[in-house]
Design an enzyme around this catalytic site. Structure first.
Site, PDB file in Angstrom:
ATOM      1  CG  ASP A  37     162.360 101.155  71.897  1.00 58.50           C
ATOM      2  OD1 ASP A  37     161.923 100.632  72.935  1.00 58.50           O
ATOM      3  OD2 ASP A  37     161.642 101.549  70.956  1.00 58.50           O
ATOM      4  CE  LYS A  58     163.833 109.348  74.327  1.00 65.91           C
ATOM      5  NZ  LYS A  58     163.040 109.853  75.424  1.00 65.91           N
ATOM      6  CG  MET A 175     156.863 109.604  78.382  1.00 59.61           C
ATOM      7  SD  MET A 175     156.795 109.785  76.589  1.00 59.61           S
ATOM      8  CE  MET A 175     155.044 109.580  76.282  1.00 59.61           C
TER       9      MET A 175
HETATM   10  N1  SAH Z   1     154.246 102.019  75.580  1.00 56.92           N
HETATM   11  C1  SAH Z   1     154.667 102.205  76.935  1.00 56.92           C
HETATM   12  C2  SAH Z   1     154.857 103.650  77.294  1.00 56.92           C
HETATM   13  C3  SAH Z   1     155.914 104.332  76.502  1.00 56.92           C
HETATM   14  S1  SAH Z   1     156.179 105.997  77.008  1.00 56.92           S
HETATM   15  C4  SAH Z   1     153.660 101.529  77.866  1.00 56.92           C
HETATM   16  O1  SAH Z   1     152.587 101.111  77.423  1.00 56.92           O
HETATM   17  O2  SAH Z   1     153.953 101.392  79.041  1.00 56.92           O
HETATM   18  C5  SAH Z   1     157.413 105.796  78.233  1.00 56.92           C
HETATM   19  C6  SAH Z   1     156.854 106.127  79.580  1.00 56.92           C
HETATM   20  O3  SAH Z   1     156.188 105.011  80.114  1.00 56.92           O
HETATM   21  C7  SAH Z   1     157.888 106.469  80.611  1.00 56.92           C
HETATM   22  O4  SAH Z   1     158.310 107.803  80.504  1.00 56.92           O
HETATM   23  C8  SAH Z   1     157.124 106.235  81.875  1.00 56.92           C
HETATM   24  O5  SAH Z   1     156.233 107.281  82.146  1.00 56.92           O
HETATM   25  C9  SAH Z   1     156.321 105.024  81.508  1.00 56.92           C
HETATM   26  N2  SAH Z   1     156.980 103.795  81.937  1.00 56.92           N
HETATM   27  C10 SAH Z   1     157.513 102.845  81.156  1.00 56.92           C
HETATM   28  N3  SAH Z   1     157.987 101.831  81.905  1.00 56.92           N
HETATM   29  C11 SAH Z   1     157.750 102.151  83.188  1.00 56.92           C
HETATM   30  C12 SAH Z   1     157.983 101.524  84.437  1.00 56.92           C
HETATM   31  N4  SAH Z   1     158.581 100.324  84.505  1.00 56.92           N
HETATM   32  N5  SAH Z   1     157.595 102.140  85.565  1.00 56.92           N
HETATM   33  C13 SAH Z   1     156.985 103.337  85.505  1.00 56.92           C
HETATM   34  N6  SAH Z   1     156.736 103.991  84.363  1.00 56.92           N
HETATM   35  C14 SAH Z   1     157.102 103.413  83.212  1.00 56.92           C
END
Ligand code: SAH
Length: 521
Positions: A37, A58, A175
């Protein structure tokens, strides 16, 4: 019905494709189906050799697929009779951190599908780390709380704000870009010190990483002014002060640059490693494929007629492969004298149990190779190659006094380019595009006509050799980077030099293959 396939829930890491685990990378590369995704690094997807890749993330408008549909897809694939053996469900960060990975695992368990989870580096730890913030620290921050600022079910009220505010721990919200204002308000109301240091990190660990700092009271406004966009995490706590001393991790020299490499389907190039090490995002796009069919029977008949007195010059991996195959098929006894244009070509020929009488080690022009191999001018030189190959080698050999005789053994055909790659090419969202053969240029322009006009404007184009560059020029694309020797390694060196990193030192050879040079793997 046979055994169900196995599902691997793999964490892709926070964004930098190198931050996936070794186990995860291996599974991505070798699986039968890759389900991915939006927050998954594109490189992990493009470098996977999975025959089937399914995007479920998305789109701009919202979810391409609902969680239920994704789960049903996964379970359906695993249970399909004679279906895929290994299904990788690749998820951003860690699959079990705010990624609904738990639900997917339970669905597998309930359907009796074997699964394995491969944890990943979660964004809530990695993005702060790259921005200079350790999420815990001795004395000041003895713990960290990860929470989601996503309005599941409509509001944030169910979060235990009082406990978050009084914990004394670092708070990290996922998020929470849109809801940053409401999150900070609740925490202020719950009594968290307005001066609590705060930071938001967007696209942590990727070339697009940006961060802003403020306090609990100001951070939402500061982030809005700086137009911080998802994906971003918010960090609240004393640890944010450490970023002033630790500083953000310095980006690698080519961080933020995207290089698209247009190549043949069957090839992979270790020579691209320096680009990746320098931090560039390298997208390898298989855009042509070499194929032999009934229409090449004449070429094969020519091969059948060759004997020990004949000299055959082979200069590409595909030429060596199709020659080897043709030879094995007709198997007419004593083989002709084979001259290999590189070690890789020689290696391929030996794979067919063929003797190679000379291997060019240093990369030179066709006539020079023959001279070095001791082939007298006046000799007939057989050239197995693609039907559409140019006439440059022919010319060079004639000038050297040889009698070149092409043997068309295969065609170089365009491959259907996936929509995401097509849009990458058409949008101009790439810094450099490298063509490994003339046929790659033709296929690329067919797939993304904009390359030759608007989209191509800001792009640095590179060609593996002058003939490829000539094809590009003919289609309205000027290649600024052409190495002196038509080698992928030299092309990468020249490109890096043009981008201000590294420095190669090549020497001359002509190039007229329509199929890309031999791959290193
Ligand atoms: N499973 C993922 C999180 C999924 S929810 C994990 O463990 O990181 C998605 C959220 O993760 C985004 O809305 C943001 O808040 C955060 N996120 C994912 N990638 C990111 C990045 N490169 N930098 C900052 N926040 C990130």
């Amino acid at each position: 019905m046979g055994e169900p396939g196995k599902v691997y829930l793999v964490g892709a890491g926070p964004g930098d494709p190198d931050l996936i685990t070794v186990r995860g990378a291996q599974l991505c590369r070798d699986c039968d189906v890759l389900i991915h995704d939006s927050l998954v690094p594109a490189e992990l997807v493009s470098s996977s050799s999975a025959p089937e890749k399914i995007y479920v993330g998305k789109t701009d408008g919202g979810h391409a697929m609902s969680q239920e549909e994704i789960t049903a897809l996964m379970v359906g694939l695993a249970l399909r009779p004679d279906g895929p053996r290994s299904i990788v469900r690749l998820k951003g960060g860690d699959p079990y951190v705010f990624g609904r990975g738990g639900e997917e695992a339970l669905a597998c368990r309930e359907a009796g599908i074997p699964f394995e989870v491969v944890p990943g580096v979660t964004a809530g730890v990695a993005a702060p780390a790259y921005a200079g913030v350790p999420v815990t620290h001795r004395v000041t921050s003895r713990g960290v709380i990860f929470f989601t600022g996503h309005l599941a079910g409509g509001n944030l009220e169910h979060l235990p704000w009082d406990q978050l505010a009084s914990s004394g721990f670092t708070l990290v919200s996922y998020m929470g870009v849109k809801t940053a204002g409401r999150i900070t308000e609740r925490l202020l109301e719950a009594g968290l010190d307005p001066e609590t240091p705060a930071m938001m990190v967007q696209e942590g660990t990727t070339p697009g990483q940006r961060s802003v700092t403020g306090t609990l009271e100001t951070i939402a406004r500061v982030a809005e002014e700086a137009q911080i966009r998802p994906p971003a995490v918010t960090i609240l706590g004393r640890v944010v002060e450490l970023s002033a001393r630790l500083g953000a991790q310095r980006p690698r020299p080519l961080a933020g640059r995207t290089v698209v490499v247009l190549k043949a389907e069957e090839s992979s190039y270790d020579e691209l490693a320096p680009l990746r090490r320098a931090g560039a995002r390298v997208v390898e796009v298989p855009i042509v494929r070499c194929a032999a069919g009934p229409e090449h029977h004449q070429g094969r008949a020519t091969v059948a007629g060759l004997g020990p007195d004949d000299v055959v010059l082979l200069r590409s991996g595909a030429a060596a492969r199709f020659f080897g195959q043709a030879w094995l098929a007709v198997n007419p006894g004593p083989q002709p004298r084979l001259i290999a244009g590189s070690r890789t070509v020689a290696h391929t020929l030996r794979g067919f149990d063929l003797q190679v009488s000379f291997t060019e080690e240093r990369a030179a022009g066709a006539a020079k190779i023959l001279a070095a191999a001791g082939v007298e001018p006046g000799s007939t030189i057989w050239l197995p190659r693609s039907r559409g190959a140019g006439d440059r080698t022919i010319r060079v050999l004639r000038e050297g006094g040889y009698h070149p005789r092409p043997i068309p053994l295969y065609d170089t055909l365009p491959v259907v380019v996936p929509a995401d790659v097509q849009s990458l090419l058409s949008s101009g969202r790439t810094d450099a595009v490298l063509f490994l053969s003339g046929s790659c240029v033709e296929a690329a322009v067919a797939a993304a006509p904009g390359l030759a006009t608007e989209a191509g404007k800001g792009i640095t184009f590179g060609a593996v050799g002058p003939l490829t560059a000539g094809v590009a020029e003919g289609l309205g694309i000027h290649c600024a980077v052409i190495p002196e020797r038509p080698r992928v390694g030299d092309l990468i060196g020249s490109l890096m030099a043009a981008m201000g990193v590294g420095d190669p030192a090549p020497e001359g050879m002509e190039d007229d293959r329509t199929d890309p040079p031999p791959s290193s793997g």
